[in-house]
Design an enzyme around this catalytic site. Sequence first.
Site, mmCIF file in Angstrom:
data_model
loop_
_atom_site.group_PDB
_atom_site.id
_atom_site.type_symbol
_atom_site.label_atom_id
_atom_site.label_comp_id
_atom_site.label_asym_id
_atom_site.label_seq_id
_atom_site.Cartn_x
_atom_site.Cartn_y
_atom_site.Cartn_z
ATOM 1 C CB SER A 159 -5.345 1.679 8.291
ATOM 2 O OG SER A 159 -4.026 1.284 7.947
ATOM 3 C CB SER A 193 -11.375 6.289 22.803
ATOM 4 O OG SER A 193 -11.265 6.021 21.430
ATOM 5 C CD GLU A 212 -4.997 0.653 3.694
ATOM 6 O OE1 GLU A 212 -5.767 0.934 2.764
ATOM 7 O OE2 GLU A 212 -5.266 0.894 4.888
ATOM 8 C CD GLU A 225 -7.077 -2.614 20.754
ATOM 9 O OE1 GLU A 225 -7.871 -1.687 20.557
ATOM 10 O OE2 GLU A 225 -5.950 -2.650 20.241
ATOM 11 C CD GLN A 238 -4.349 2.317 22.967
ATOM 12 O OE1 GLN A 238 -4.505 1.216 23.496
ATOM 13 N NE2 GLN A 238 -4.560 2.500 21.672
ATOM 14 N N GLY A 239 -2.763 6.646 25.017
ATOM 15 C CA GLY A 239 -2.014 7.676 24.306
ATOM 16 C C GLY A 239 -1.017 7.074 23.350
ATOM 17 C CE1 TYR A 240 0.102 2.533 23.664
ATOM 18 C CE2 TYR A 240 -0.556 1.053 21.913
ATOM 19 C CZ TYR A 240 -0.048 1.251 23.175
ATOM 20 O OH TYR A 240 0.308 0.168 23.934
ATOM 21 C CB SER A 241 -2.936 7.608 17.230
ATOM 22 O OG SER A 241 -3.233 6.265 16.916
#
Length: 400
Positions: free
Chosen positions: A380, A171, A382, A253, A134-137
């Site tokens: 996170s 990951s 938050e 997810e 997964q290429g998100y962050s």
Amino acid sequence: MDFGFGAADEDLRAKARQWLTGRLAGPYAEARGLGGPGSEHEGVDGRRAWERELGRGGWIGQGWEVPAGAYGQQRLSLTGQVVWAEEYAALRAPGRVGHIGENLLAPTLIAYGTQEQRDRFLPGIARGEELWCQGYSEPGAGSDLAGIRTTAVRDPADGRYRVTGQKIWTSLAQDADWCFVLARTTPGSRRHHGLSFLLVPMDQPGLVEVRPIRQMSGTAEFNEVFFDGAVAAETVGAEGEGWSVAMGLLALERGVSTLVQQIGFAAELERVVGAYVASPQAADPVLRDRLVGQWAELRTMRWNALRTLGAAGDPGAPSVAKLLWGGWHRRLGELAVAVRGAAATAGPGAWAPGIPYELGLDEEQRLFLFTRADTIYGGSDEIQRNIIAERVLGLPKESR
């Protein structure tokens, strides 16, 4: 609510146990118990072979919203999926290397992709032959995905996109064949506007580079991924609609996989309790009270996970689950070293110059170090609280 299982579920349990036991006692015995969060470096070749074995048995894609057998997979009810997951975890089957493709990308293609995309990509996932990441962050857009800076420009020569940018905390990227990437395709766009959901093959020498990130626990299942004009095969959804696709994926997810995770948590808790009973601190009432609290919270998480299994599309359910298990697991890591006492704060006992630091860490130290990240990765605490506040409770958005 009735959390019991029916006769059909128990028949499936016997079938699953027989299938798993027979194979885990055979050629895959050495892969048993390997892999999973914090241990993704273990037995990768054997676990890739195991993924193909699961595919041959029809056990991949059992929850996909497509007809049974459409891509070679069995179709199980929600309770059937829980039964399979429980047996899988209880028998310590290898940590899955294909779960991102099966549980994230495949349901997204079913919900948002074209029939051609489903026919192209789902068979490889169902056979356990094609792995995804997964290429998100990104370094400047972690929990706040709307700050993405990776760009994708359509090549007028062939109509395909060229992706340039950096992703982080990816990951299993070192073993993946494909990556689904959220990138900015509209120049000058801001926040969640102008993003597209792209499918990018990882085997592009010179255009895709993967660099493992060494963690303080010594493992390196997370990676940085650099795209330098990498070719994207296609988009899922229309250009510029990537944000809605990405958010739809995140809602898919967490589900049955949460229950699998909790079985692993139970085994870790049992190990910590055993260490407590055998330690000089077994008379400490404060530690005993904390351990009882961990057990009670884990049982509560299980009932909550079962209760919300059918809550597809509920924007708050995944966030509540993440808040519950992230904090619980982090506290377990803290308990693991508290039970050990002062000895847990010492450096690796087997360490000597020339020996990798992580080889001297014991299980309690590894658990403590890895779980420090549980309340951060995957969104996170938050961010999860903001989602609950804004999308479920209807409170005003946080000022920026």
